[in-house]
Structure formats: structure tokens, C-alpha cells
Motif scaffolding. Structure first.
Motif, short mmCIF file in Angstrom:
data_model
loop_
_atom_site.label_atom_id
_atom_site.label_comp_id
_atom_site.label_asym_id
_atom_site.label_seq_id
_atom_site.Cartn_x
_atom_site.Cartn_y
_atom_site.Cartn_z
N ALA B 120 0.82 -1.21 0.00
CA ALA B 120 0.00 0.00 0.00
C ALA B 120 0.85 1.26 0.00
O ALA B 120 1.95 1.28 0.56
N LEU B 122 0.27 5.35 0.96
CA LEU B 122 -0.68 6.24 1.62
C LEU B 122 -0.13 7.65 1.71
O LEU B 122 1.08 7.85 1.85
N GLY B 139 -3.62 5.58 -1.45
CA GLY B 139 -4.79 5.68 -0.59
C GLY B 139 -4.64 6.81 0.42
O GLY B 139 -3.55 7.37 0.59
N HIS B 140 -5.73 7.11 1.08
CA HIS B 140 -5.67 8.18 2.07
C HIS B 140 -5.18 7.61 3.40
O HIS B 140 -5.52 6.50 3.79
N ASP B 142 -6.06 8.05 6.23
CA ASP B 142 -7.12 7.63 7.16
C ASP B 142 -7.37 6.13 7.12
O ASP B 142 -7.87 5.55 8.07
N LYS B 143 -7.01 5.53 6.00
CA LYS B 143 -7.27 4.09 5.85
C LYS B 143 -6.13 3.24 6.42
O LYS B 143 -6.11 2.03 6.21
N GLU B 145 -5.14 2.01 9.31
CA GLU B 145 -5.46 0.85 10.15
C GLU B 145 -6.14 -0.24 9.32
O GLU B 145 -5.81 -1.42 9.44
N GLU B 146 -7.06 0.19 8.47
CA GLU B 146 -7.78 -0.76 7.64
C GLU B 146 -6.83 -1.51 6.71
O GLU B 146 -6.89 -2.74 6.59
N VAL B 147 -5.96 -0.74 6.07
CA VAL B 147 -5.00 -1.34 5.14
C VAL B 147 -4.07 -2.31 5.84
O VAL B 147 -3.82 -3.41 5.35
N GLU B 150 -6.19 -5.48 6.66
CA GLU B 150 -6.67 -6.28 5.53
C GLU B 150 -5.55 -6.84 4.65
O GLU B 150 -5.70 -7.88 4.04
N ARG B 171 0.40 5.53 14.81
CA ARG B 171 -0.71 4.79 14.22
C ARG B 171 -0.28 3.42 13.73
O ARG B 171 -1.02 2.44 13.85
#
Lengths: 231, 231
Positions: B120, B122, B139-140, B142-143, B145-147, B150, B171
DNA sequence: CCCACTTTGTGCGTGCTTTCACAAGCGCGT
DNA sequence: ACGCGCTTGTGAAAGCACGCACAAAGTGGG
């Protein structure tokens, strides 16, 4: 301003200490921007991420610049470390290899925090030569010797592909450059008296992977994977 | 938390050795590409730019993989070092901060010589988010944690400005990443058990400047070099 | 089989680094 | 002036890292 005449010019600052002085310097400059006048070894050590005894011993190699019961005067220490590191004079830097990395380096502002000036950008690709990068025209690598001579380049940065790095290094050395920062993933061969430092992204990643793996092994059961024999 | 208090017989490879294994590995892969089957410690040491005794001692920490009178089998040693470094498994890397440096890293092919996969990219800048860099959509932030969750990111690379680095590091740690490679010029504060390595361009330059200055001071006589005059 | 030759693996001395621990030095309040 | 509290600077000890030098172990030729 600051102009005391003492000269504790002790020869031989340990290499490990030299490598940490830039870290201290940066921490001090941050404090300075914040208006802090004095700092204790304990506080500075925390800001630099080291043990305070180590910091004191490191600074003691430069001289006795602290005041017992008080700490170190920030401004004075900034000056002393800068002087010791040779940042009170200007260093001309040439960057060879203006690909993604070379561009990043050329545009990296903090590069010339102070004391460093990018004097030239060089590349072998005709498509890149002539482009304007970071307010400089990219020159052809053929001009390396000329550029080094005319612009007084004393530090060469190699950001070329691995295959070209040794050749560029040789030309730098031949031209009289004795300090080289190498980003290419190869071991450079240079004569004695030439100082080469390398920055290697994939080596750093591999070291991280080693420790990450060790942590993973220790955490769970290491029986899952390869059988490591204990003697 | 990872604490190994009184382990009497730690299966520990010295840190200095770990830092050199990637260098040996690269030299070995070069030999392998050339079709070399076996190599002596002397030859490999030369290729890696180290002393042959040191190389042998380093390798001895992994086991006795050499044959006296012959040398080391290249392919076998490549495998052993790779395994030890954890390169036999895949590591997902996330790069935060897609400026000049982030782009350079993303495009750096040798990055994933083997074992590393960029999962990823970011950034915080809306103008950058959505761009396509090195076959990935940025990606932003903000994502993050999600990235991480996943895509199973286990190594975080920070290529942001200094001011944002600590926040990103926090983070990453919060999201469970325990290996961080930091290119921002700040000292990161992380809890125990998190491994941070830093790559700092200006520190390297300053170390070079220190040695260059010392050479210039000490030499005094040899003004043979073009352009380096003293009074 | 034996011997000469090659190369590994490592014991050991040396020097560098880190850390501890504390005496000496400095400022301040009384 | 004096003592108290704080902080530096540094001996001393412990821990690492490096490189020499050599015994051990293997190869190949006769």
C-alpha cells in the motif's frame, strides 16, 4: 554572539560518537527553535533517543561545554557541534543519477540544513540531461570532471543503477573527490583515503525482517516451521 | 511485550553480523547469476568488502555450512542466509508519504529483491491520493489501520515530512506494526518491542563532512589536489 | 595409503563502546 | 558564608567486535 577562544581540539573523536553528533545537533536545533536556552544531559538524551551517560561522554570529547548543576547552553552547544562536524564551512555536493531517487535527493530541502549546497546534477540519459530539477539544469555525466573542478565539489552522491555506480565512483575519485555517499546497492571499490558511506534500503528492510522473524518465532511455537537444531 | 529475561543460552546472532548478512547475500546472488557454484571465504569477503576472517566468523554463527579445502556452496549459502534473514516468507510493506522520496521507494525495483511486497501507498494530501504510482493507487492516510489489517502489513515505511512522522509511527504501532523504517529526520518514540531503523541523508552527509574536514586539517602539506588550497 | 595443499572454524589478544556510579562543581536559598 | 540539591565529567568494569594465526578437516595426486 558566541566567540570564546578555548580550543580543546583533542584529536580522535570515536567514530561511534561522530555518528551521533548529528542527532544531537538536530535535537538541539529543535530546542533552539522552541526558545529553550539550556538543557540537561538527561533531557537532551531523551530527545535524541540515547542514554544520558553516553551523551555526556560523547560531548566530553568535544570539551567541557556544560555547567554542573545547570546543564548545557543550547546555542553554544549548537555552535560547537557544528564546528566540530565541519558545518561552519560550505560543502559542494554533486548528485549523479537523476532518476526517482536522485530527484528526491535534489528536492530534499533538509538536505542542506546548513553547510551543504547542491552544486550539480548529472545523468547519462540524454532524455534527462537538460531537464530542470530543483532549480538546476541536469548536466551530462561527461562533464563530471569539469564540474567537480569548476564548482569545487567535495562530496559526490551516487544515485545511479548498481551497474554504473563503480564507474562513477572511479571518476569521482579520479577528479579528486574524497567523500562519497552511495545509494546504489553495490560495494564500491576505492583507494585508501577516500571515504565512502552507503545507504541501502533493501539492507535495512532485511535487517527489520530478521528481527521481525525472531520476534515471531519467540512469541508462538517455532515448531511449525523449519527445524532449527539447538546444539 | 517481549521480554527474555534470563535466557542463559540465547541463540543470538550478533547485531553486527546481522547487518552484514544482507551484504553477503547480495554478493552471493551476483555470483550465482554468474554461474559460480562454490566460493571461498577469501573471494566472497573481497566481493563484500570485508575481512575474510570476519566473514567466516559471521557465517559460523549460522552453522557450519562450508567445506574445508573447498569453500562454500553458493546456492546453499544463499538459501541459509535467506532463511535466517526471514526472506523465505513474504513481508507486506506499506509506504506512507508519497512525495519525491516515497515515489522513489515505490518505484525502486530492487526494493523487493525477494521477500518484500509493497502492499500500500498512503498520503495525507488530497492531491496525491488517487494518483497511480508504481502500479498502485495511493490511498488516504485515514485508511492506515484498515489497510494494515486487511493486507497484513508487517513493515511500515515512513517517508513523510518530519512533523508528521511521529503521528504516523504511533498509528502504525497502534495498528500492530512492529517494524518501522523511518526516513524522516526525527527520533521516533515507540514502545518496547517495536523495531525502528532510520535512514537519514543529512546525518550521512554530516559524517562525511566531519571526516573531510579532519583530512583537510591534518594534511596541511599535500596541496597537490586540484582546488584544495590552504594558506 | 600417504602426503602436500587448500580452506574452514575458532581461541585469543586487543581495542573500542557502553553503562554504572560517584566525586567534583555550580547555583540558590537562607 | 554555608550547606543543599542538582548535574556534569569521568574512572572503572563489563560487553562487543575485529582480526590474527593456527589446528582441524577436507581434496587430489602419486
Amino acid at each position: 554572539m558566541i566567540s570564546r577562544p578555548p580550543r580543546p581540539r583533542e584529536r580522535g573523536i570515536p567514530e561511534a560518537t561522530v555518528a551521533r553528533l548529528p542527532v544531537y545537533l538536530r535535537a538541539l536545533q529543535t530546542l533552539q527553535d522552541r526558545g529553550t536556552a539550556t538543557v540537561s544531559s538527561e533531557a537532551l538524551a531523551r530527545a535524541a533517543g540515547v542514554n544520558s551517560a553516553k551523551l555526556r561522554k560523547d560531548l566530553s570529547h568535544l570539551g567541557s561545554y556544560g555547567t554542573r548543576g545547570v546543564g548545557y547552553e543550547v546555542e553554544y552547544l549548537v555552535y560547537q557541534i557544528s564546528r566540530e562536524l565541519g558545518l561552519t564551512q560550505d560543502w559542494s555536493v554533486a548528485i549523479v543519477g537523476i532518476g526517482n531517487l536522485g530527484r528526491a535527493l535534489a528536492n530534499y530541502g533538509g538536505f542542506g540544513t546548513r553547510g551543504f549546497r547542491i552544486a550539480a546534477l548529472l545523468d547519462a540519459d540524454p532524455g534527462v540531461v537538460g531537464q530542470r530539477v530543483a532549480s538546476l539544469d541536469v548536466g551530462h555525466i561527461d562533464k563530471l570532471e569539469e564540474v567537480v573542478r569548476e564548482r569545487g565539489v567535495s562530496i559526490g552522491v551516487i544515485a545511479t543503477p548498481a551497474a554504473s555506480a563503480q564507474g562513477v565512483a572511479g571518476r569521482f575519485v579520479e577528479a579528486g573527490v574524497t567523500s562519497i555517499l552511495n545509494f546504489a546497492p553495490v560495494v564500491l571499490n576505492v583507494p585508501d583515503g577516500v571515504d565512502v558511506r552507503k545507504v541501502d534500503l533493501s539492507i535495512e528492510l532485511q535487517i527489520l525482517a530478521f528481527h521481525a522473524q525472531r520476534r515471531a518465532d519467540g512469541d508462538g511455537r517455532e515448531a511449525e516451521r523449519a527445524g532449527l537444531e539447538m546444539t
